[in-house]
Design an enzyme around this catalytic site. Sequence first.
Site, PDB file in Angstrom:
ATOM      1  N   GLU A   1      -7.145   4.742   7.385  1.00  0.00           N
ATOM      2  CA  GLU A   1      -6.861   6.238   7.094  1.00  0.00           C
ATOM      3  C   GLU A   1      -8.139   6.753   6.126  1.00  0.00           C
ATOM      4  O   GLU A   1      -8.270   7.911   6.323  1.00  0.00           O
ATOM      5  CB  GLU A   1      -5.570   6.197   6.129  1.00  0.00           C
ATOM      6  CG  GLU A   1      -4.598   6.064   7.059  1.00  0.00           C
ATOM      7  CD  GLU A   1      -3.146   5.408   6.528  1.00  0.00           C
ATOM      8  OE1 GLU A   1      -3.081   5.467   5.174  1.00  0.00           O
ATOM      9  OE2 GLU A   1      -2.308   4.927   7.384  1.00  0.00           O
TER      10      GLU A   1
ATOM     11  N   SER B   1       2.888  -1.939  10.649  1.00  0.00           N
ATOM     12  CA  SER B   1       4.310  -2.098  10.623  1.00  0.00           C
ATOM     13  C   SER B   1       5.042  -3.288  10.343  1.00  0.00           C
ATOM     14  O   SER B   1       5.927  -3.647  10.962  1.00  0.00           O
ATOM     15  CB  SER B   1       4.814  -1.608  12.249  1.00  0.00           C
ATOM     16  OG  SER B   1       4.313  -0.277  12.285  1.00  0.00           O
TER      17      SER B   1
ATOM     18  N   ASN C   1       0.897  -1.156  -0.222  1.00  0.00           N
ATOM     19  CA  ASN C   1      -0.123  -0.030   0.031  1.00  0.00           C
ATOM     20  C   ASN C   1       0.882   1.169   0.026  1.00  0.00           C
ATOM     21  O   ASN C   1       1.290   1.484   0.950  1.00  0.00           O
ATOM     22  CB  ASN C   1      -0.816  -0.204   1.229  1.00  0.00           C
ATOM     23  CG  ASN C   1      -1.722   1.202   1.326  1.00  0.00           C
ATOM     24  OD1 ASN C   1      -1.847   2.012   0.376  1.00  0.00           O
ATOM     25  ND2 ASN C   1      -2.442   1.454   2.365  1.00  0.00           N
ATOM     26  N   TRP C   2       1.006   1.742  -1.178  1.00  0.00           N
ATOM     27  CA  TRP C   2       1.907   2.987  -1.235  1.00  0.00           C
ATOM     28  C   TRP C   2       1.390   4.402  -0.647  1.00  0.00           C
ATOM     29  O   TRP C   2       1.906   5.365  -0.915  1.00  0.00           O
ATOM     30  CB  TRP C   2       2.409   3.180  -2.783  1.00  0.00           C
ATOM     31  CG  TRP C   2       3.225   2.037  -3.227  1.00  0.00           C
ATOM     32  CD1 TRP C   2       4.194   1.223  -2.288  1.00  0.00           C
ATOM     33  CD2 TRP C   2       3.909   1.596  -4.514  1.00  0.00           C
ATOM     34  NE1 TRP C   2       4.958   0.329  -3.019  1.00  0.00           N
ATOM     35  CE2 TRP C   2       4.761   0.624  -4.307  1.00  0.00           C
ATOM     36  CE3 TRP C   2       3.480   2.306  -5.741  1.00  0.00           C
ATOM     37  CZ2 TRP C   2       5.400  -0.234  -5.351  1.00  0.00           C
ATOM     38  CZ3 TRP C   2       4.217   1.628  -6.941  1.00  0.00           C
ATOM     39  CH2 TRP C   2       5.233   0.585  -6.410  1.00  0.00           C
ATOM     40  N   LYS C   3       0.104   4.283  -0.288  1.00  0.00           N
ATOM     41  CA  LYS C   3      -0.691   5.375   0.055  1.00  0.00           C
ATOM     42  C   LYS C   3      -0.381   6.676  -0.883  1.00  0.00           C
ATOM     43  O   LYS C   3      -0.410   6.605  -2.170  1.00  0.00           O
ATOM     44  CB  LYS C   3      -0.197   5.807   1.526  1.00  0.00           C
ATOM     45  CG  LYS C   3      -0.120   4.267   2.290  1.00  0.00           C
ATOM     46  CD  LYS C   3      -0.176   4.704   4.085  1.00  0.00           C
ATOM     47  CE  LYS C   3      -0.346   3.333   4.587  1.00  0.00           C
ATOM     48  NZ  LYS C   3      -0.337   3.358   6.060  1.00  0.00           N
TER      49      LYS C   3
ATOM     50  N   GLY D   1       2.780  -1.222   4.375  1.00  0.00           N
ATOM     51  CA  GLY D   1       2.812   0.381   3.880  1.00  0.00           C
ATOM     52  C   GLY D   1       4.516   0.723   3.923  1.00  0.00           C
ATOM     53  O   GLY D   1       5.104   0.494   2.789  1.00  0.00           O
ATOM     54  N   GLY D   2       4.782   1.330   5.105  1.00  0.00           N
ATOM     55  CA  GLY D   2       6.208   1.671   4.749  1.00  0.00           C
ATOM     56  C   GLY D   2       7.236   0.947   4.349  1.00  0.00           C
ATOM     57  O   GLY D   2       8.127   1.285   3.535  1.00  0.00           O
TER      58      GLY D   2
ATOM     59  N   GLY E   1       1.878   2.265  10.716  1.00  0.00           N
ATOM     60  CA  GLY E   1       2.986   3.450  10.485  1.00  0.00           C
ATOM     61  C   GLY E   1       3.712   3.877  11.670  1.00  0.00           C
ATOM     62  O   GLY E   1       4.291   4.813  11.654  1.00  0.00           O
TER      63      GLY E   1
ATOM     64  N   HIS F   1      -9.646   0.999   4.404  1.00  0.00           N
ATOM     65  CA  HIS F   1      -8.355   1.202   5.340  1.00  0.00           C
ATOM     66  C   HIS F   1      -8.678   2.178   6.305  1.00  0.00           C
ATOM     67  O   HIS F   1      -9.591   3.278   6.248  1.00  0.00           O
ATOM     68  CB  HIS F   1      -7.315   1.805   4.357  1.00  0.00           C
ATOM     69  CG  HIS F   1      -5.935   1.902   5.014  1.00  0.00           C
ATOM     70  ND1 HIS F   1      -5.739   2.800   5.919  1.00  0.00           N
ATOM     71  CD2 HIS F   1      -4.919   1.073   4.941  1.00  0.00           C
ATOM     72  CE1 HIS F   1      -4.449   2.568   6.301  1.00  0.00           C
ATOM     73  NE2 HIS F   1      -3.997   1.412   5.633  1.00  0.00           N
TER      74      HIS F   1
ATOM     75  N   GLU G   1      -5.719  -4.753  10.615  1.00  0.00           N
ATOM     76  CA  GLU G   1      -4.567  -3.871  11.005  1.00  0.00           C
ATOM     77  C   GLU G   1      -5.228  -3.012  11.973  1.00  0.00           C
ATOM     78  O   GLU G   1      -5.915  -2.195  11.910  1.00  0.00           O
ATOM     79  CB  GLU G   1      -4.738  -2.810   9.740  1.00  0.00           C
ATOM     80  CG  GLU G   1      -4.324  -3.477   8.364  1.00  0.00           C
ATOM     81  CD  GLU G   1      -3.635  -2.549   7.573  1.00  0.00           C
ATOM     82  OE1 GLU G   1      -2.604  -2.781   6.902  1.00  0.00           O
ATOM     83  OE2 GLU G   1      -4.312  -1.488   7.229  1.00  0.00           O
TER      84      GLU G   1
END
Length: 254
Positions: free
Chosen positions: A97, A213, A8-10, A234-235, A173, A95, A167
């Site tokens: 977010e 994470s 997930n590159w957001k 993500g990260g 993150g 998600h 999640e």
Amino acid sequence: MTPIVVANWKMQLGVAEAVQSGTTLLQLLTAKPLEATVVVCPGFISLPYLVEPLKKGPIALGAQDVFWQEKGAYTGEVSPRVLHEIGANYVIIGHSERRQLGETDTDVGRKLMASLVHHLQPIVCVGESADERAQGRQEVVVQQQLEHIFRSAPPPRHGHMIMIAYEPIWAIGTGEAADPKEAEVMRQLIQQTLRDVTPAGQLDSFRILYGGSASPENVAQYVGPDRYDGALVGGASLDPHTFYSLISACAQAH
Ligand code: PGA
């Protein structure tokens, strides 16, 4: 069963950066293939630019969100039909977010239904906040999310695969991944809830992913036989070399 690893590159990469990251990952996976289903979810604008470069390789494309209508006067929304048309095969739905910006379980259910109709494989996110966990409410919260979502969505049809990503919001993150034992309790709860909310025999249509994470170092603590079927990342998915290591750790764990 091969693990499913989703990037997930957001809103982290520009178009050129996304293409660069995607093509480097493709080179790594071509040079040394891994037993895993790999999906990258760039931002909407970058998506069509990645279709051609990734066309013949082992990386599938997904979107980070979708609207529940296929066509009409919906300014600013993105149609599931158009996502499929341009070559996306997966979509992240609900998600945290997006939920923080007002998305409800009812919206998530509608998006789930629309994505199945339009041949997008949904990755539905659930998870509790730090406060909810501090109050010991994590199980109730996740159970209710799934019940609400599946109340407005049909049971999966034959051949449809639905991914549920657990999640915990406080793990996203933050570098503070969930305790593997606690994550396992949640996986079993999700499995039980899916058994309760979907018709008999449909459990095979689901895959359960861990997110929050996840890193090359910790992912094997979650993913494996009789554990999570994969990870939503993500990260650690932004750098293709790091992401490749993470996929490799999942493939080895399976
Ligand atoms: P993270 O993000 O891996 O950076 O925690 C996961 C996600 O938001 O899907």
